[in-house]
Design an enzyme around this catalytic site. Structure first.
Site, mmCIF file in Angstrom:
data_model
loop_
_atom_site.group_PDB
_atom_site.id
_atom_site.type_symbol
_atom_site.label_atom_id
_atom_site.label_comp_id
_atom_site.label_asym_id
_atom_site.label_seq_id
_atom_site.Cartn_x
_atom_site.Cartn_y
_atom_site.Cartn_z
ATOM 1 C CG HIS A 2 -8.765 -0.545 9.461
ATOM 2 N ND1 HIS A 2 -9.044 0.530 8.659
ATOM 3 C CD2 HIS A 2 -7.734 -1.204 8.867
ATOM 4 C CE1 HIS A 2 -8.217 0.532 7.624
ATOM 5 N NE2 HIS A 2 -7.414 -0.508 7.725
ATOM 6 C CG ASP A 11 -9.605 -3.397 2.559
ATOM 7 O OD1 ASP A 11 -8.388 -3.621 2.754
ATOM 8 O OD2 ASP A 11 -10.126 -2.294 2.831
ATOM 9 N NE ARG A 37 0.835 -0.345 4.254
ATOM 10 C CZ ARG A 37 -0.099 0.118 5.068
ATOM 11 N NH1 ARG A 37 0.213 0.978 6.031
ATOM 12 N NH2 ARG A 37 -1.350 -0.257 4.940
ATOM 13 N NE ARG A 72 -6.221 5.460 2.995
ATOM 14 C CZ ARG A 72 -6.791 4.294 3.307
ATOM 15 N NH1 ARG A 72 -7.583 4.212 4.375
ATOM 16 N NH2 ARG A 72 -6.589 3.234 2.555
ATOM 17 C CE LYS A 130 -5.974 1.630 -1.101
ATOM 18 N NZ LYS A 130 -4.886 0.937 -0.390
ATOM 19 C CG HIS A 131 -11.174 1.039 0.024
ATOM 20 N ND1 HIS A 131 -10.745 2.348 0.163
ATOM 21 C CD2 HIS A 131 -10.194 0.263 0.549
ATOM 22 C CE1 HIS A 131 -9.573 2.375 0.769
ATOM 23 N NE2 HIS A 131 -9.211 1.115 1.017
ATOM 24 C CG ASP A 148 -1.898 -1.104 1.283
ATOM 25 O OD1 ASP A 148 -2.928 -0.996 0.615
ATOM 26 O OD2 ASP A 148 -1.659 -2.087 2.017
#
Length: 588
Positions: free
Chosen positions: A238, A311, A133, A194, A225-226, A125
């Site tokens: 999450h 996801d 990352r 984002r 996404k998403h 990601d």
């Protein structure tokens, strides 16, 4: 080959290679050849995207043993023969780009040492902005909303191209980006910056630009996404299962356009959302487990022929209604081709195998998913050229040219929302400046940038939920300085980030000193609604060093602020009433 022998065989460079391509046959025929002779278990393995703890394929880690029953990443690959792999910095995968290139080669050696000899599609990601990352020395950008603020689709494409080429050099052939969600909810805790914008057309244009950058310019897979759109929720998937109550007309007008645009642009893969959308499926199932949404809407209505990946299945939202075994089966029944990050891999792998053997899922459907996986590995060079040269990292990743391009791009995004007292630009004369508010690295980075410009700088980081003592200390220091720059990070979020609203108190107490205070939102631009008395306010949409350098340039008048709000900033508590509208942005 035994797992022990496999680990012993790992090398830091390309020790083996996949079978060479046959120029006389089509990609479909090549993929069919790879599929032919695979066992059911091997086919299903290709539908799993796994990870392992640690930075080295041969290094044991007790956390891997707890999750998979084997200790090393190489043994995980030998056991499951997965089709995909994902890197996380928070799971100790990332040390530096050269290490990642070496690690990628080790993993590919493990994959091609199995009987199938099918390399992995390694992904991560690297959205840029607040979700990355791989940090410096890899090139950093301001992120999606920063691109939205600049309105420059060419720059968005350039950024994706640079990011994609750097990922490819590290052996990463798929980026789980761009985010195609339209952020129409200022209280959205998980998307926010984002997203490119609250405007569907702007999000569509930026999404297409980045698809072109990743796929055409860099030659890696992009992932929109998403789906079907995570931009209007107050819950974080999450930790909870969000419901988006858009009507079908609203979904078609707001959420669908960027995904339609991405499909038209040839997007390789689309990631599902763990959200309930009653207008698309009234069952209450999250989209990831919804056949009406993944097959009915995405495949049949929108005509998407590429790869559908879930996801992360370890997220709470998708685990609430069914057990882990049933989640895996239902995701495939819904139309997913790959299962990302299964939290109970043994249980979920067996459940899918059993579902096929019992006839609940047809092997034809498994074969169709496998063909999509293999065709993308062919298209992106994974199948026959999985290895990279770590020695080339210094000439590819974080080059001076890329860093300079990134800085130029981010310079265009800084948005001046308020300058009521004409505080900005600061005169380039010696002065004492306090930098306070959120972020150890961020306040330090800005402080260094201001010092470079002649300021005598004090840094007093206070965090996302400042204590009363930290606030009092910042206020005392502000009294001793000519100017205070206070950085806020989701100061609007009193549900999770700052439950007692202490960032808001910090800003208000600093304003009460009567000293010159410049407020800067370094994440979501919405913070100003909660302390609108602040006369000077800017939005950077990101808190990386590149964004802080652009901010310093604007503060000192080296560049003019050029960003325009890509979202409405609503009045606090009145989401339909703009305080500062889409398109607002001052300059001088």
């Amino acid at each position: 080959m035994s797992a022990t022998a496999l680990v012993a065989s790992l090398a830091p460079a390309a020790a083996v290679s996949a079978p060479p391509p046959d120029p006389g046959v089509t990609n479909l025929q090549q993929a069919m050849r790879a599929l032919h002779g695979m066992s059911l278990e091997e086919k299903i393995g290709q539908m799993f995207v796994l990870f392992a703890y640690g930075p080295d394929a041969a290094k044991p880690d007790a956390r891997n043993t707890a999750l998979y029953g084997v200790a090393t990443p190489a043994e995980v690959i030998a056991k499951y023969k997965p089709g995909g792999w994902i890197y996380f910095n928070a799971r100790d995968n990332v040390t530096n780009p050269t290490q990642l290139a070496t690690y990628s080669n080790q993993l590919q050696t493990a994959a091609t040492n199995t009987g199938m000899r099918i390399p992995l599609t390694i992904a991560t990601d690297q959205e840029q902005g607040v979700v990355v990352r791989i940090g410096p020395p890899a090139t950093q950008f301001g992120g999606n909303m920063a691109h939205g603020a600049s309105r420059d689709t060419a720059d968005a494409r350039t950024a994706a191209g640079i990011t994609g080429r750097e990922l490819k050099a590290m052996g990463i052939r798929q980026d789980y980006a761009p985010v195609a969600d339209v952020n129409v909810n200022a209280l959205n805790p998980v998307i926010g910056v984002r997203s490119f914008s609250s405007d569907p057309q702007l999000v569509s244009d930026m999404t297409v630009a980045q698809v072109q950058g990743y796929q055409r310019d860099a030659g890696i897979m992009a992932t929109a996404k998403h789906f079907p759109g995570h931009g209007d929720t107050r819950d974080d998937s999450h930790t909870a299962l969000p419901t988006i109550n858009h009507t079908l007309e609203e979904w078609n007008t707001i959420d669908a356009p960027p995904f339609k645009a991405a499909i038209k642009a040839g997007i390789d893969s689309i990631m599902t959302a763990h959200i309930v959308v009653p207008s698309l499926d009234p069952s209450g199932d999250p989209a990831t487990l919804s056949k009406p949404i993944l097959t009915g809407v995405l495949r049949e209505q929108l005509g998407f022929k590429g790869l559908i990946i879930t996801d992360a299945l370890e997220m709470a939202a998708v685990r609430q209604k069914y057990g882990d075994a049933e989640v895996a089966v239902r995701a495939i029944e819904a139309g997913a081709d790959q299962l990302l990050l299964p939290p109970a891999p043994d249980v979920q792998f067996k459940a899918v195998v059993d579902a096929v053997k019992s006839g609940r899922i047809s092997e034809r459907q498994i074969n169709e998913s496998l063909l999509r996986i293999l065709l993308l590995k062919l298209k992106n060079g994974v199948l026959f050229q999985p290895f990279v040269d770590p020695a080339k990292i210094p000439t590819t990743v974080g080059t001076p040219a890329s860093l300079a391009t990134a800085q130029t791009i981010v310079d265009k995004s800084i948005t001046l929302v308020k300058n009521n007292n004409q505080t900005l630009p600061l005169a380039n004369t010696p002065r004492k400046v306090l930098v306070t508010g959120w972020g150890v690295a961020t306040t330090a980075s800005l402080g260094a940038g201001l010092t470079k410009r002649g300021a005598t700088t004090t840094v007093a980081q206070t965090g996302a939920a400042p204590t009363d003592a930290a606030i009092a200390d910042a206020v005392a220091k502000a009294q001793l300085n000519d100017v205070t720059v206070v950085l806020t990070q989701k100061a609007w979020d009193t549900r999770v980030t700052d439950k007692l609203g202490k960032q808001q108190k910090l800003v208000k107490d600093l304003l009460a000193t009567g000293k010159t205070v410049i407020v800067v939102a370094v994440r979501d631009p919405y913070d100003i609604a909660y302390f609108d008395a602040a006369p000077t306010y800017l939005a950077t949409y990101g808190y990386q060093g590149v964004s802080m350098e652009s901010l310093a340039k604007v503060l000192y008048g080296e560049i003019k602020p050029a960003g325009k709000l890509p979202v409405d900033i609503p009045v606090a508590g009145q989401p339909a009433t703009p305080l500062y509208p889409f398109g607002h942005g001052l300059s001088w």
